[in-house]
Design a protein around this motif. Structure first.
Motif, PDB file in Angstrom:
ATOM      1  N   ARG A 110       0.824  -1.207   0.000  1.00 10.86           N
ATOM      2  CA  ARG A 110       0.000   0.000   0.000  1.00 10.86           C
ATOM      3  C   ARG A 110       0.860   1.260   0.000  1.00 10.86           C
ATOM      4  O   ARG A 110       0.534   2.246  -0.675  1.00 10.86           O
ATOM      5  CB  ARG A 110      -0.932  -0.007   1.210  1.00 10.86           C
ATOM      6  CG  ARG A 110      -2.040  -1.051   1.116  1.00 10.86           C
ATOM      7  CD  ARG A 110      -2.970  -0.992   2.308  1.00 10.86           C
ATOM      8  NE  ARG A 110      -4.040  -1.984   2.183  1.00 10.86           N
ATOM      9  CZ  ARG A 110      -4.986  -2.189   3.108  1.00 10.86           C
ATOM     10  NH1 ARG A 110      -4.966  -1.461   4.231  1.00 10.86           N
ATOM     11  NH2 ARG A 110      -5.913  -3.099   2.916  1.00 10.86           N
ATOM     12  N   SER A 133       2.249   1.731  -3.436  1.00  3.97           N
ATOM     13  CA  SER A 133       1.267   2.191  -4.422  1.00  3.97           C
ATOM     14  C   SER A 133       1.077   3.701  -4.390  1.00  3.97           C
ATOM     15  O   SER A 133       0.554   4.276  -5.348  1.00  3.97           O
ATOM     16  CB  SER A 133      -0.075   1.500  -4.167  1.00  3.97           C
ATOM     17  OG  SER A 133      -0.617   1.901  -2.911  1.00  3.97           O
ATOM     18  N   LEU A 134       1.483   4.363  -3.293  1.00  2.18           N
ATOM     19  CA  LEU A 134       1.332   5.811  -3.189  1.00  2.18           C
ATOM     20  C   LEU A 134       2.513   6.566  -3.782  1.00  2.18           C
ATOM     21  O   LEU A 134       2.441   7.778  -3.955  1.00  2.18           O
ATOM     22  CB  LEU A 134       1.169   6.210  -1.712  1.00  2.18           C
ATOM     23  CG  LEU A 134      -0.043   5.633  -0.986  1.00  2.18           C
ATOM     24  CD1 LEU A 134      -0.015   6.056   0.479  1.00  2.18           C
ATOM     25  CD2 LEU A 134      -1.337   6.089  -1.643  1.00  2.18           C
TER      26      LEU A 134
END
Length: 398
Positions: free
Chosen positions: A188, A191-192
């Motif tokens: 996560r 993904s940023l």
């Protein structure tokens, strides 16, 4: 193309926004330090245990089964340390308190007169050992040991009791979830990251993890191994405080020379006070000599390696600065931040040495020695390689 004043103002405002965001994050970290402490501890435990979980997964076990095995092993290890080490340390400290009069008599009757005779300094005039030793003894006896001191502190603050109980209860729960979902959290966060910078960010993150992992895992194993070796060795020599001295020397091993130096000084003093015989002093020196040989030629090269890059002075400064700014939470975050900062500084140095500012107008000549002409040591000066020197060069030009 020159920038307009409006573009300069916009850039200044963007920098001001990032500065304000950083200051606000530091302030929020300072305010929420007591609440964030169990989360940071659990995250570090999850990060340390994730490689073991991944290794078990590669053997065919499920993620949950691997997490349960690693979590149970960690819990049993912590429980074993608490059951064995805490009572042992308290007994050693109690032995030290009982032995303080002997140490006082040795210092005032033997050590200080010996130093005064050779240095011609009046040490006894400004060093009141009797007062210092009695102060330590009275405070320890009034406290009644570590457990009584802790219980007395907790009884004075009901909120402290509730906060400590909540943190202790949360820590294993949070550790379990961090272990189970560590890979998901990493994905996560990845993904940023902007896609254009993903490769660089991944490389820097891996380098930071390698540096910090090598330091924490390797240095911790070295400290524990040397502490056990020193403690058992000094206990075998016959010192009543041998285990305590060994533990202190092991904990200080992360600073080069400080661990063995402090252990030798304390061990020699304990041997002289307890026995007054140089045979036991020789035994203390032999214990630390063997320990240093094992550390230098086997433990540190095998467990730590040479990829850490964290200087001991930087480690000490980071821990002290973090503790001063953010308390216990700052001490926990000091080493991860120092490891990341070390990797970023190396990356910045790498970018700088490949920049035009560093290399000037001829970066290839400075940065790539392979592009520079190489002179053959077996060829005379001026030889073009065909053995005729300047004459051959002249014929070629003709």
């Amino acid at each position: 193309m020159e920038r307009t004043p409006l573009e300069d103002i916009a850039q200044f405002l963007r920098r001001l926004q990032w500065t304000a965001l950083g200051v606000g994050a530091c302030w929020l970290l300072w305010v929420l330090a007591p609440v964030l402490t169990p989360f940071v501890v659990a995250a570090m435990l999850g990060w340390l245990g994730d490689p073991l979980v991944d290794r078990l997964e590669r053997t065919g076990r499920s993620r949950n089964t691997s997490v349960i095995l690693v979590f149970t092993s960690m819990a049993l290890l912590v429980l074993l340390i608490l059951v064995l080490l805490v009572p042992l340390i308290e007994r050693q400290i109690s032995t030290l308190i009982v032995s303080l009069p002997r140490y006082r008599d040795w210092f005032t009757g033997i050590a200080i007169p010996w130093l005064e005779q050779r240095t011609r300094l009046e040490i006894s005039d400004w060093l009141d050992l009797n007062h210092l030793i009695e102060l330590v003894r009275s405070n320890w006896e009034r406290a009644g040991g570590v457990a009584t001191t802790l219980l007395g502190y907790l009884s004075r603050s009901g909120f402290a009791v509730m906060a400590m109980i909540a943190n202790i209860a949360l820590l294993p729960v949070l550790t379990f979830f961090f272990l189970r979902d560590w890979d998901v959290l990493v994905e996560r966060v990845a993904s940023l990251i902007p896609r254009d910078h993903l490769a660089t960010a991944s490389r820097l993150a891996k380098a930071s993890s390698d540096v910090l992992g090598a330091f924490l895992r390797g240095q911790f194993l070295v400290m524990v191994t040397l502490g056990v070796m020193y403690g058992i060795g000094l206990w075998g020599v016959g010192l009543d405080l041998g285990i305590l001295i060994g533990i202190i020397a092991g904990l200080l091993t992360f600073v080069p020379y400080l661990g063995p130096a402090s252990g030798i000084v304390l061990g020699v003093i304990a041997a002289l006070v307890q026995y007054g015989d140089w045979k036991y002093v020789a035994g203390v020196l032999a214990v630390f000599g063997v320990g240093q040989v094992i550390e230098s030629y086997w433990l540190t090269p095998k467990l730590v390696g040479d990829r850490i890059g964290l200087h001991p002075v930087a480690v000490i400064f980071a821990v002290l600065a973090g503790g001063t700014l953010f308390g216990f939470l700052g001490m926990l975050l000091a080493l991860p931040i120092a490891a990341v900062a070390n990797v970023l500084l190396r990356y910045a140095q790498e970018r700088y040495t490949h920049s035009r500012l560093y290399a000037g107008d001829h970066p290839a000549d400075l940065l790539d020695p392979a592009t520079a002409p190489k002179a053959d040591a077996a060829t005379p000066a001026g030889d073009n390689g065909n053995g005729n020197g300047a004459a051959g060069a002249e014929r070629e030009t003709q």
